[in-house]
Enzyme design. Structure first.
Site, PDB file in Angstrom:
ATOM      1  N   HIS A  19      34.566  42.017  39.155  1.00  0.00           N
ATOM      2  CA  HIS A  19      35.434  40.822  39.227  1.00  0.00           C
ATOM      3  C   HIS A  19      35.269  40.195  40.603  1.00  0.00           C
ATOM      4  CE1 HIS A  19      39.619  38.974  38.137  1.00  0.00           C
ATOM      5  NE2 HIS A  19      38.973  38.187  38.982  1.00  0.00           N
ATOM      6  N   HIS A  21      34.343  36.275  42.222  1.00  0.00           N
ATOM      7  CA  HIS A  21      33.975  34.851  42.106  1.00  0.00           C
ATOM      8  C   HIS A  21      33.075  34.541  43.294  1.00  0.00           C
ATOM      9  CE1 HIS A  21      37.257  34.130  39.146  1.00  0.00           C
ATOM     10  NE2 HIS A  21      37.813  35.127  39.794  1.00  0.00           N
ATOM     11  N   HIS A 199      40.380  36.032  32.355  1.00  0.00           N
ATOM     12  CA  HIS A 199      41.547  36.338  33.185  1.00  0.00           C
ATOM     13  C   HIS A 199      42.768  36.211  32.282  1.00  0.00           C
ATOM     14  CE1 HIS A 199      38.807  35.670  36.470  1.00  0.00           C
ATOM     15  NE2 HIS A 199      39.727  35.680  37.398  1.00  0.00           N
ATOM     16  N   GLU A 202      47.565  37.826  34.825  1.00  0.00           N
ATOM     17  CA  GLU A 202      47.663  37.802  36.290  1.00  0.00           C
ATOM     18  C   GLU A 202      49.025  37.178  36.625  1.00  0.00           C
ATOM     19  OE1 GLU A 202      44.887  35.156  38.276  1.00  0.00           O
ATOM     20  OE2 GLU A 202      45.107  36.175  40.215  1.00  0.00           O
ATOM     21  N   ASP A 280      37.693  40.144  43.832  1.00  0.00           N
ATOM     22  CA  ASP A 280      38.112  38.815  43.355  1.00  0.00           C
ATOM     23  C   ASP A 280      37.532  37.684  44.219  1.00  0.00           C
ATOM     24  OD1 ASP A 280      39.313  37.089  41.600  1.00  0.00           O
ATOM     25  OD2 ASP A 280      41.375  37.588  42.116  1.00  0.00           O
ATOM     26  N   ASP A 281      38.199  37.346  45.308  1.00  0.00           N
ATOM     27  CA  ASP A 281      37.742  36.286  46.221  1.00  0.00           C
ATOM     28  C   ASP A 281      37.851  36.835  47.649  1.00  0.00           C
ATOM     29  OD1 ASP A 281      37.628  33.769  44.312  1.00  0.00           O
ATOM     30  OD2 ASP A 281      39.510  34.813  43.876  1.00  0.00           O
TER      31      ASP A 281
HETATM   32  N1  HPA Z   1      42.548  33.812  39.183  1.00  0.00           N
HETATM   33  C1  HPA Z   1      42.256  32.725  38.477  1.00  0.00           C
HETATM   34  N2  HPA Z   1      41.257  31.911  38.804  1.00  0.00           N
HETATM   35  C2  HPA Z   1      40.501  32.209  39.860  1.00  0.00           C
HETATM   36  C3  HPA Z   1      40.760  33.319  40.619  1.00  0.00           C
HETATM   37  C4  HPA Z   1      41.840  34.177  40.252  1.00  0.00           C
HETATM   38  O1  HPA Z   1      42.147  35.209  40.889  1.00  0.00           O
HETATM   39  N3  HPA Z   1      39.819  33.319  41.607  1.00  0.00           N
HETATM   40  C5  HPA Z   1      39.027  32.257  41.427  1.00  0.00           C
HETATM   41  N4  HPA Z   1      39.443  31.561  40.359  1.00  0.00           N
HETATM   42 ZN    ZN Z   2      39.501  36.257  39.478  1.00  0.00          ZN
END
Ligand code: HPA
Ligand code: ZN
Length: 335
Positions: A19, A21, A199, A202, A280-281
């Site tokens: 996971h 991006h 996703h 969350e 994630d990011d």
């Molecule tokens: N959630 C949803 N969209 C996203 C995320 C995330 O954590 N990171 C980049 N786009």
């Molecule tokens: Zn994500």
């Protein structure tokens, strides 16, 4: 084993990242450099100012900055540099396999061709394979705040690249954009032989996870935290051996959890859910793979067996072949 020893054990284990991006790995230094190289105006005068802007109270706060950050990515070389920097960073954390998301609509919307973005990313993936044996899969995400029609247009743009794209995903603003909105385009992607991930849970309710399972027929669940509010859903996810790509530092930064000590990762493992750890990011949320392991080990009562299970789960939940999975699992046993 002390927590310090456990952090070192986690760092040494071979791992897969499921996971990530790629646009979220854009570090402030590279953002600044690319803004200058491409003469793009950004509302920041220094790397420090960029970093100071990374304070979020929810997903949308982050997304606003994330889409703004992307504006510096224009040429194939930019996408190559971005991806290569991430792969080198992941390698330093003993990540042996990556399954990377990219957001083509975040680029085509700004006039950057689909082919430019994907070419740069793919060149970096091939180079990492050749130079240090890292394997990779590429997952194209649809932006859920946009209409399904736009996702169909993106799938069409991907037509010539389908042999080099492994799956589709669903990201961006979750609440108000349920998986059901994308049932048709996910079906079309499935008919083209693509893997499906989304996703869900969350910020969105457990119902969105049910929809992702029933209407999208996903192969893997991204985040999934809020599944824990629904006991029947937990039982189903465990029975189906559904992989959850959990992102601890992201959850903390986006206020999905208020304190890492309340993070559900340990509970997920105890409920027999196939949870994994991911970044994630990483440039926005304060850390890469091993930083995420360190954060949960320090905050939660994870055992050595739990940490090993998390590393094993990352390969079990990947889209590698059975033979490749076996080889990676055997390498884990040697640590
Ligand atoms: N959630 C949803 N969209 C996203 C995320 C995330 O954590 N990171 C980049 N786009
Ligand atoms: Zn994500």
């Amino acid at each position: 084993m002390t927590k310090q020893d456990l952090v070192a054990y986690a760092a040494a284990l071979p791992k897969a990242e499921l996971h990530l991006h790629i646009e979220g790995s854009l570090e402030p230094e590279m953002l600044f450099k690319l803004a200058q190289r491409n003469k793009v105006d950004i509302p920041f005068k220094s790397v420090e100012e960029i970093r100071a802007a990374y304070e979020f109270s929810n997903l949308q706060d982050f997304l606003d900055i994330y889409y703004q950050g992307m504006s510096v990515l224009l040429s194939e070389e930019d996408f190559f540099d971005l991806t290569m920097a991430y792969l080198n960073r992941a390698r330093a954390d003993n990540v042996r396999h990556v399954e990377i998301f990219f957001d083509p609509q975040g680029h085509t919307e700004r006039g950057v061709p689909f082919d430019t973005a994907i070419s740069g990313i793919l060149t970096a993936l091939s180079m990492a394979k050749a130079q240090f044996g890292m394997t990779a899969k590429l997952i194209m995400c649809f932006l859920r705040h946009l209409p399904e029609e736009d996702a169909f247009a993106t799938l069409k743009q991907a037509e010539n690249w389908l042999d080099r794209i492994d799956g589709v995903g669903l990201d961006s603003s979750e609440v108000g954009h349920p998986p059901s909105k994308f049932a048709r385009v996910f079906k079309a992607a499935s008919e083209r032989g693509l893997k499906l991930v989304a996703h869900a849970g969350e910020e969105g309710p457990p119902d969105y996870v049910h929809e992702a399972l029933d209407l999208l027929e996903i192969d893997r669940l991204d985040h999934g935290n809020r599944s824990l509010e629904d006991d029947a859903l937990v039982a189903r996810l465990a029975a189906e051996e559904m992989t959850l790509t959990v992102c601890p530092l992201s959850n903390l930064k986006l206020c999905v959890v208020d304190d890492m000590r309340e993070h559900p990762l340990k509970r997920m493992l105890d409920l027999n859910l196939r949870a994994t750890v991911n970044s994630d990011d990483p440039s926005y949320f304060g850390g890469y793979m091993n930083d995420n392991f360190k954060a949960v080990i320090e905050a939660l009562p994870l055992t050595r067996e739990d940490v090993k299970t998390l590393a094993r789960n990352s390969f079990l939940g990947s889209f590698l072949s059975e033979g490749e999975k076996r080889a990676q699992l055997a390498a884990i046993d040697l640590v």
